[in-house]
Scaffold this active site. Structure first.
Site, short mmCIF file in Angstrom:
data_model
loop_
_atom_site.label_atom_id
_atom_site.label_comp_id
_atom_site.label_asym_id
_atom_site.label_seq_id
_atom_site.Cartn_x
_atom_site.Cartn_y
_atom_site.Cartn_z
N SER A 1 -4.56 7.18 12.76
CA SER A 1 -4.30 7.25 14.21
C SER A 1 -5.61 7.45 14.98
O SER A 1 -6.63 7.87 14.43
CB SER A 1 -3.35 8.41 14.50
OG SER A 1 -4.00 9.63 14.26
N GLN B 1 0.83 -1.22 0.00
CA GLN B 1 0.00 0.00 0.00
C GLN B 1 0.86 1.26 0.00
O GLN B 1 1.54 1.54 0.99
CB GLN B 1 -0.89 -0.01 1.25
CG GLN B 1 -1.77 1.21 1.40
CD GLN B 1 -2.54 1.18 2.71
OE1 GLN B 1 -2.11 0.58 3.69
NE2 GLN B 1 -3.69 1.84 2.75
N GLY B 2 0.81 2.03 -1.08
CA GLY B 2 1.59 3.27 -1.17
C GLY B 2 0.72 4.50 -0.94
O GLY B 2 0.37 5.19 -1.91
N TYR B 3 0.36 4.75 0.29
CA TYR B 3 -0.43 5.94 0.64
C TYR B 3 0.47 7.00 1.31
O TYR B 3 0.65 8.10 0.80
CB TYR B 3 -1.55 5.59 1.63
CG TYR B 3 -2.85 5.10 1.03
CD1 TYR B 3 -2.91 4.46 -0.20
CD2 TYR B 3 -4.06 5.26 1.72
CE1 TYR B 3 -4.11 4.02 -0.73
CE2 TYR B 3 -5.26 4.82 1.19
CZ TYR B 3 -5.28 4.19 -0.02
OH TYR B 3 -6.48 3.76 -0.53
N GLU C 1 -9.89 -1.52 4.99
CA GLU C 1 -8.71 -1.70 5.85
C GLU C 1 -9.13 -1.64 7.32
O GLU C 1 -8.63 -2.37 8.15
CB GLU C 1 -7.67 -0.60 5.55
CG GLU C 1 -6.41 -0.73 6.38
CD GLU C 1 -5.33 0.28 6.03
OE1 GLU C 1 -5.58 1.17 5.19
OE2 GLU C 1 -4.24 0.18 6.61
N SER D 1 4.26 -1.18 4.54
CA SER D 1 4.35 -2.50 5.18
C SER D 1 4.52 -3.59 4.13
O SER D 1 3.84 -3.56 3.09
CB SER D 1 3.08 -2.80 5.98
OG SER D 1 2.90 -1.85 6.97
C1 LIG Z 1 3.12 -0.32 11.68
C2 LIG Z 1 2.69 0.66 10.64
C3 LIG Z 1 2.42 0.22 9.36
C4 LIG Z 1 2.03 1.12 8.36
N1 LIG Z 1 1.81 0.64 7.10
C5 LIG Z 1 1.52 1.51 6.10
C6 LIG Z 1 1.40 1.04 4.75
O1 LIG Z 1 1.55 -0.14 4.46
N2 LIG Z 1 1.16 1.95 3.78
C7 LIG Z 1 0.99 3.28 4.04
O2 LIG Z 1 0.73 4.04 3.12
N3 LIG Z 1 1.10 3.76 5.32
C8 LIG Z 1 1.37 2.90 6.35
N4 LIG Z 1 1.51 3.37 7.63
C9 LIG Z 1 1.45 4.81 7.89
C10 LIG Z 1 0.24 5.27 8.69
O3 LIG Z 1 -0.93 5.28 7.90
C11 LIG Z 1 0.59 6.67 9.23
O4 LIG Z 1 1.66 6.51 10.13
C12 LIG Z 1 -0.58 7.30 9.94
O5 LIG Z 1 -1.59 7.64 9.03
C13 LIG Z 1 -0.13 8.59 10.71
O6 LIG Z 1 0.59 9.45 9.88
P1 LIG Z 1 2.02 10.01 10.31
O7 LIG Z 1 2.87 8.86 10.76
O8 LIG Z 1 2.52 10.86 9.20
O9 LIG Z 1 1.76 10.92 11.60
P2 LIG Z 1 1.21 12.42 11.61
O10 LIG Z 1 0.10 12.57 10.64
O11 LIG Z 1 2.37 13.34 11.45
O12 LIG Z 1 0.63 12.55 13.05
C14 LIG Z 1 1.45 12.77 14.21
C15 LIG Z 1 0.53 12.90 15.42
O13 LIG Z 1 -0.36 14.04 15.28
C16 LIG Z 1 -1.71 13.63 15.43
N5 LIG Z 1 -2.56 14.41 14.51
C17 LIG Z 1 -2.28 14.68 13.20
N6 LIG Z 1 -3.29 15.40 12.67
C18 LIG Z 1 -4.22 15.59 13.65
C19 LIG Z 1 -5.49 16.25 13.72
N7 LIG Z 1 -6.00 16.84 12.64
N8 LIG Z 1 -6.16 16.23 14.89
C20 LIG Z 1 -5.64 15.63 15.98
N9 LIG Z 1 -4.44 14.98 15.98
C21 LIG Z 1 -3.74 14.96 14.84
C22 LIG Z 1 -1.71 12.16 15.06
O14 LIG Z 1 -2.79 11.48 15.67
C23 LIG Z 1 -0.38 11.69 15.63
O15 LIG Z 1 -0.50 11.44 17.00
C24 LIG Z 1 1.90 2.50 8.66
C25 LIG Z 1 2.16 2.95 9.97
C26 LIG Z 1 2.56 2.06 10.94
C27 LIG Z 1 2.82 2.57 12.32
#
Ligand SMILES: Cc1cc2nc3c(=O)[nH]c(=O)nc-3n(C[C@H](O)[C@H](O)[C@H](O)COP(=O)(O)OP(=O)(O)OC[C@H]3O[C@@H](n4cnc5c(N)ncnc54)[C@H](O)[C@@H]3O)c2cc1C
Length: 405
Positions: free
Chosen positions: A384, A129-131, A247, A164
């Site tokens: 999250s 998944q490339g999101y 998902e 992942s």
């Molecule tokens: C084990 C694992 C597997 C993953 N696998 C994939 C995958 O296969 N493909 C893929 O594309 N992605 C994958 N992800 C990525 C995942 O979707 C993102 O980590 C997630 O969407 C959060 O984005 P970020 O890490 O950029 O954090 P950020 O968006 O930078 O968030 C940082 C913090 O700020 C909070 N926050 C951000 N915006 C708001 C808001 N508007 N209101 C309140 N709080 C906020 C968040 O809750 C978090 O606590 C994976 C992540 C993990 C941990």
């Protein structure tokens, strides 16, 4: 809500149980009872068995390699597989079958369905998944990976992260910006990209556990054919949201079973360590018990809606938020029970870093510590917890939108 099953469903359950009894070894106690190398060998063989029996994607129409089962039959299959502690596929099937395949059934062209769905099931194509990008996680519509049309090809440049199982995949479904002038959500397309080309580089990321389950993926003049776009050019946001519903929501039938199994194992651990009579520990165990019961009822409600033909949408976040927040607390209790041993984990590690360890797993400190670490990630991946709360507030409860910058 309908908490019981019809006689037809119970009759079908017997068929699934007979299949499992015939195909599993007589001493089968769950995937967790197998040792390290035996796990992947079993999963590879079992996947073939499921493919032959059309149980890899039981709900897909038969013309694409599914079994064409009714919604109720699919639920029964999922439950029985979870109870037996057998996997429902290989490591990339969650991306290929649950996410992409289901989304293609809804959005794909006939040609895309005919080409990709059977190849996903045969294992010929493996997907990731490339999101997410470094500046587009929660704020996914901020994504910057560019795709430009050049004749019959898209040319892709940019980066994905947290991909992942990307190191095990040969295809990636990619959200790309195809119209930088359009408003953020409107200039995105959902592209199907073959990773076996020089323009794609996969770099594994090392996790706190030492393992590498996810990756960075770099696109440098990578290409895919013009018609490898799903749901129309610049309509990728709608397709991406459909996929997120799958998902986040599909696990309503299996999660309560898995979490009950995990809690049973924790009770054994508390007894083994002579801690089960301590009032504070009992209080915490009782809290966990009540949460798993509530999870079961939430699952029932989701399933009742599913059986009535409702596909998971923003409300799928209820279940995702609930199980992932619970899991952090229950695994903390496990580490408290292990005490200092949790600092030097030993024994069999969990079969997977995601969710619970498998049925039959021993009460080793490595199992619980690995699951504890994975549980932290559970409240981040697939959106999250704060983001789930925003979605539920705005899209399910109809509360005022959060202020946007
Ligand atoms: C084990 C694992 C597997 C993953 N696998 C994939 C995958 O296969 N493909 C893929 O594309 N992605 C994958 N992800 C990525 C995942 O979707 C993102 O980590 C997630 O969407 C959060 O984005 P970020 O890490 O950029 O954090 P950020 O968006 O930078 O968030 C940082 C913090 O700020 C909070 N926050 C951000 N915006 C708001 C808001 N508007 N209101 C309140 N709080 C906020 C968040 O809750 C978090 O606590 C994976 C992540 C993990 C941990």
């Amino acid at each position: 809500m309908q908490p019981t099953y019809s006689p037809e469903a119970e009759a079908y359950r017997e068929k699934v149980q007979a299949f499992l009894a015939e195909k599993l070894p007589s001493n089968w106690r769950g995937l967790g009872a197998l040792d390290g190398d035996d796990v992947s060998a079993f999963v590879t063989e079992w996947r073939k068995t499921l493919h032959e029996a059309q149980y890899l994607a039981p709900g897909w129409p038969q013309q694409y390699g599914g079994a064409g089962l009714s919604a109720l039959e699919q639920v029964v299959v999922a439950e029985e597989f979870a109870k037996s502690g057998v996997p429902t596929g290989g490591p990339n099937d969650v991306f290929g079958i649950q996410m992409l395949g289901n989304t293609l059934l809804q959005w794909g062209t006939e040609e895309q369905k005919r080409h990709y769905l059977p190849r996903i099931l045969s294992g010929e194509d493996t997907w990731c998944q490339g999101y997410s990008e470094p500046n587009a996680g929660s704020d996914l519509s901020n994504l910057a990976l560019r795709a430009t049309l050049d004749g019959d090809q898209w040319i892709l440049n940019g980066q994905k992260i947290w991909t992942s199982a990307g190191h095990l995949a040969d295809h990636i479904f990619t959200l790309a910006r195809t119209d930088p002038e359009a408003p953020r959500h409107k200039g995105i397309s959902f592209l199907l990209v073959d990773m076996r080309q020089p323009g794609i580089e996969v770099r594994p990321i090392k996790m706190i556990s030492g393992a590498s389950e996810f990756n960075e993926v770099f696109y440098t003049d990578a290409t895919c054919a013009k018609d490898e776009v799903v749901g129309g050019v610049n309509n990728g946001w709608a397709v991406a949201m459909t996929l997120l519903g799958y998902e986040r929501g599909e696990a309503a039938a299996t999660m309560p079973v898995r979490f009950q199994g995990e809690l049973d194992r924790l009770l054994v651990l508390a007894k083994e360590r002579g801690r089960a009579d301590e009032p504070e520990i009992r209080q915490r165990l009782a809290w966990c018990y009540s949460k798993v019961q509530i999870m079961r009822w939430i699952g029932m409600r989701t399933l009742t809606q599913f059986l009535a033909g409702h596909h998971p949408g923003p409300d799928a976040g209820i279940f995702k938020l609930y199980w992932s927040e619970y899991h952090k607390v229950v695994t903390e209790l496990a580490l408290d029970l292990l005490g200092a041993e949790a600092m030097v984990p030993s024994g069999r590690p969990p079969s997977s870093a995601f969710q619970t360890d498998s049925e039959g797993a021993p009460n080793s400190s490595a199992s619980w510590v690995g699951t504890f670490l994975g549980a932290r990630a559970g409240t981040i991946y697939a959106g999250s917890s704060p983001i789930q709360r925003n979605i539920l507030g705005e899209m399910v409860l109809g509360l005022p939108k959060e202020p946007r910058v």
